[in-house]
Design an enzyme around this catalytic site. Sequence first.
Site, short mmCIF file in Angstrom:
data_model
loop_
_atom_site.label_atom_id
_atom_site.label_comp_id
_atom_site.label_asym_id
_atom_site.label_seq_id
_atom_site.Cartn_x
_atom_site.Cartn_y
_atom_site.Cartn_z
N GLY A 53 0.77 -1.25 0.00
CA GLY A 53 0.00 0.00 0.00
C GLY A 53 0.80 1.29 0.00
N GLU A 79 3.38 3.99 6.35
CA GLU A 79 2.15 3.24 6.04
C GLU A 79 1.29 4.04 5.06
OE1 GLU A 79 0.39 0.63 6.46
OE2 GLU A 79 0.83 -0.38 8.36
N ASP A 105 -5.86 2.56 10.16
CA ASP A 105 -7.31 2.46 10.31
C ASP A 105 -7.60 2.04 11.76
OD1 ASP A 105 -9.98 2.21 9.63
OD2 ASP A 105 -9.76 0.32 8.58
N THR A 110 -2.46 -3.09 12.47
CA THR A 110 -1.31 -3.43 11.62
C THR A 110 -0.07 -2.65 12.05
OG1 THR A 110 -2.82 -3.82 9.77
CG2 THR A 110 -0.49 -3.55 9.23
N ASP A 160 -5.54 -0.26 -2.25
CA ASP A 160 -6.26 -1.21 -3.10
C ASP A 160 -7.66 -1.54 -2.58
OD1 ASP A 160 -5.27 -2.75 -0.79
OD2 ASP A 160 -6.12 -4.47 -1.85
N ARG A 219 -4.56 0.12 -7.25
CA ARG A 219 -3.38 0.74 -6.64
C ARG A 219 -2.75 1.75 -7.58
NH1 ARG A 219 -2.03 -2.10 -1.96
NH2 ARG A 219 -2.43 -4.32 -1.96
#
Length: 181
Positions: A43, A98, A102, A106, A158, A164
């Site tokens: 990402g 990153e 969210d 992660t 994505d 992407r």
Amino acid sequence: MAEIFGKPLITQEAMRRRIRELGKQISKDYQGKDLVVVGVLKGAYVFFADLVRVIQLPIQIDFLIAKGTKKIDRPARTVKVWTELTEKIARRHVLLVEDIVDSGLTAQFLVSQLNKHKPASIAVCTLLSKPANRQIEIEVRYVGFEVSQAYIVGYGLDFEQKYRNLPYLAKMDPEPVQKER
Ligand code: IMP
Ligand code: MG
């Protein structure tokens, strides 16, 4: 793809401006320090390339490939990491880059993994943050833009590994995407 997603959520010009500001701030904060900037693939790949080019320090770069078991409306439960860093980070400063924070799970997991290598410090930089969705407390030192809960694609982000390569950030609208198939 532009016909599917309509106009950008954030214009490319606003993005460029904000990333330049982040680069300036990071360059100032890490002046004279030994910094390794670690991008989280896939990402963050577009943001990472733009960001490192506006950091005016002799940094090293590295990457991790990680993926949360995430569905469109559910937070990551577990995080899978495929790769090891190639650079040594012990006693060095690490900036983890990153695409989006969210729930925060992660980023928290990756920070805890990197901490095992005993870096001098570790900070998180993200292009986007959805603070309303946070499930754990995590310090995100550099945030490009705070966004609402909408699902976002493009500029590296994505939906089911697609979009992407859309050159800007757009809100995901499942309706027209269905029609495209
Ligand atoms: P977290 O663990 O819930 O913070 O999720 C972080 C990861 O979920 C990000 O690195 C993204 O890969 C993915 N993600 C979360 N929200 C979005 C979104 O709106 N669009 C695309 N990917 C997202
Ligand atoms: Mg993703």
